[in-house]
Design a protein around this motif. Structure first.
Motif, PDB file in Angstrom:
ATOM      1  N   THR A  15      45.709   8.695  60.371  1.00 41.52           N
ATOM      2  CA  THR A  15      46.115   7.819  61.479  1.00 41.52           C
ATOM      3  C   THR A  15      47.347   7.007  61.109  1.00 41.52           C
ATOM      4  OG1 THR A  15      43.861   7.693  62.321  1.00 41.52           O
ATOM      5  CG2 THR A  15      45.363   5.947  63.012  1.00 41.52           C
ATOM      6  N   TYR A  33      51.798  -0.657  72.343  1.00 45.22           N
ATOM      7  CA  TYR A  33      51.175   0.176  73.381  1.00 45.22           C
ATOM      8  C   TYR A  33      51.957   1.465  73.627  1.00 45.22           C
ATOM      9  CZ  TYR A  33      47.225  -2.760  74.400  1.00 45.22           C
ATOM     10  OH  TYR A  33      46.027  -3.433  74.296  1.00 45.22           O
ATOM     11  N   LEU A  36      50.620   3.580  70.883  1.00 41.96           N
ATOM     12  CA  LEU A  36      49.286   4.039  71.268  1.00 41.96           C
ATOM     13  C   LEU A  36      49.370   5.198  72.247  1.00 41.96           C
ATOM     14  CD1 LEU A  36      46.185   3.796  71.382  1.00 41.96           C
ATOM     15  CD2 LEU A  36      46.499   2.055  73.165  1.00 41.96           C
ATOM     16  N   SER A  37      50.220   5.079  73.239  1.00 40.89           N
ATOM     17  CA  SER A  37      50.363   6.140  74.236  1.00 40.89           C
ATOM     18  C   SER A  37      50.770   7.457  73.582  1.00 40.89           C
ATOM     19  CB  SER A  37      51.401   5.713  75.275  1.00 40.89           C
ATOM     20  OG  SER A  37      51.641   6.760  76.175  1.00 40.89           O
ATOM     21  N   GLN A  40      47.896   8.910  71.436  1.00 38.29           N
ATOM     22  CA  GLN A  40      46.815   9.508  72.226  1.00 38.29           C
ATOM     23  C   GLN A  40      47.089  10.963  72.596  1.00 38.29           C
ATOM     24  OE1 GLN A  40      46.443   6.417  75.215  1.00 38.29           O
ATOM     25  NE2 GLN A  40      44.612   5.609  74.200  1.00 38.29           N
ATOM     26  N   LYS A  43      45.560  12.144  69.269  1.00 38.42           N
ATOM     27  CA  LYS A  43      44.204  11.625  69.094  1.00 38.42           C
ATOM     28  C   LYS A  43      43.797  10.947  70.397  1.00 38.42           C
ATOM     29  CE  LYS A  43      44.966  10.700  64.191  1.00 38.42           C
ATOM     30  NZ  LYS A  43      43.851  11.151  63.397  1.00 38.42           N
ATOM     31  N   ASN A  45      41.188   9.796  71.629  1.00 35.88           N
ATOM     32  CA  ASN A  45      40.249   8.671  71.565  1.00 35.88           C
ATOM     33  C   ASN A  45      40.825   7.437  70.877  1.00 35.88           C
ATOM     34  OD1 ASN A  45      38.288  10.177  72.876  1.00 35.88           O
ATOM     35  ND2 ASN A  45      37.505  11.025  70.969  1.00 35.88           N
ATOM     36  N   ALA A  46      42.103   7.460  70.506  1.00 34.04           N
ATOM     37  CA  ALA A  46      42.714   6.312  69.822  1.00 34.04           C
ATOM     38  C   ALA A  46      42.680   5.083  70.721  1.00 34.04           C
ATOM     39  CB  ALA A  46      44.147   6.643  69.420  1.00 34.04           C
ATOM     40  N   LYS A  47      42.360   3.957  70.140  1.00 34.73           N
ATOM     41  CA  LYS A  47      42.251   2.680  70.861  1.00 34.73           C
ATOM     42  C   LYS A  47      43.224   1.664  70.256  1.00 34.73           C
ATOM     43  CE  LYS A  47      38.619   4.006  73.275  1.00 34.73           C
ATOM     44  NZ  LYS A  47      39.005   5.087  74.137  1.00 34.73           N
ATOM     45  N   PRO A  48      43.527   0.594  70.994  1.00 35.18           N
ATOM     46  CA  PRO A  48      44.462  -0.414  70.484  1.00 35.18           C
ATOM     47  C   PRO A  48      44.146  -0.952  69.084  1.00 35.18           C
ATOM     48  CG  PRO A  48      44.092  -0.792  72.809  1.00 35.18           C
ATOM     49  CD  PRO A  48      43.128   0.301  72.384  1.00 35.18           C
ATOM     50  N   THR A  50      42.900   0.474  66.560  1.00 34.35           N
ATOM     51  CA  THR A  50      43.297   1.482  65.575  1.00 34.35           C
ATOM     52  C   THR A  50      44.789   1.388  65.296  1.00 34.35           C
ATOM     53  OG1 THR A  50      41.573   2.959  66.385  1.00 34.35           O
ATOM     54  CG2 THR A  50      43.343   3.963  65.100  1.00 34.35           C
TER      55      THR A  50
END
Length: 141
Positions: A15, A33, A36-37, A40, A43, A45-48, A50
């Motif tokens: 990660t 963000y 994150l976008s 994703q 991955k 299922n990646a969340k903030p 992480t």
């Protein structure tokens, strides 16, 4: 002790390496963000949390810089500094307000002057990074 930049990169978790690669490939600094976008896509299922944990680690270890002026993340361009974890130098980040590009340098004279000035003010530096806003040569025309 791991000393080269490439060896240090090889020790990152999947990660953390993915987050590093996203920032490295970007043409300009990215917000969390945005990272994150992009993460994703690899991955879903990646969340903030992480991303924020990975970013915190990468900044702490000298792989990335957090630009406070616009809450974005940029790659550390000084691999030699990242190799040595040198705490004496001050990173100077020149941030173009037009294209958002970042160029970085460390100058021993500037670093020494800043350390001396902070001592004369009985001031303890928490950060060893200075952001300078302006316009790059390409944008200035």
């Amino acid at each position: 002790m791991i000393s080269t930049f490439e060896e240090r990169l090889s020790t990152l978790t999947l990660t953390r390496r993915a987050v590093f690669d996203i920032v490295e490939k970007a043409s300009k600094p990215l917000k969390a963000y945005d990272i994150l976008s992009r993460l994703q896509h690899e991955k879903p299922n990646a969340k903030p949390p992480t991303v924020y944990r990975a970013l915190h680690y990468l900044v702490e270890k000298g792989f990335l810089h957090r630009l406070k002026s616009n809450s974005t993340y940029s790659i550390c361009q000084l691999e030699a500094k990242a190799d040595e974890s040198d705490e004496s130098g001050v990173d100077i980040l020149f941030v173009c307000q037009s294209c958002q590009s970042v160029s970085e340098l460390t100058d021993p004279v500037f670093s020494l002057l800043l350390m001396q000035l902070s001592e004369t003010q009985s001031f303890s530096l928490r950060e060893r990074q200075v952001e300078v806003d302006g316009v790059c040569r390409l944008c200035a025309g």
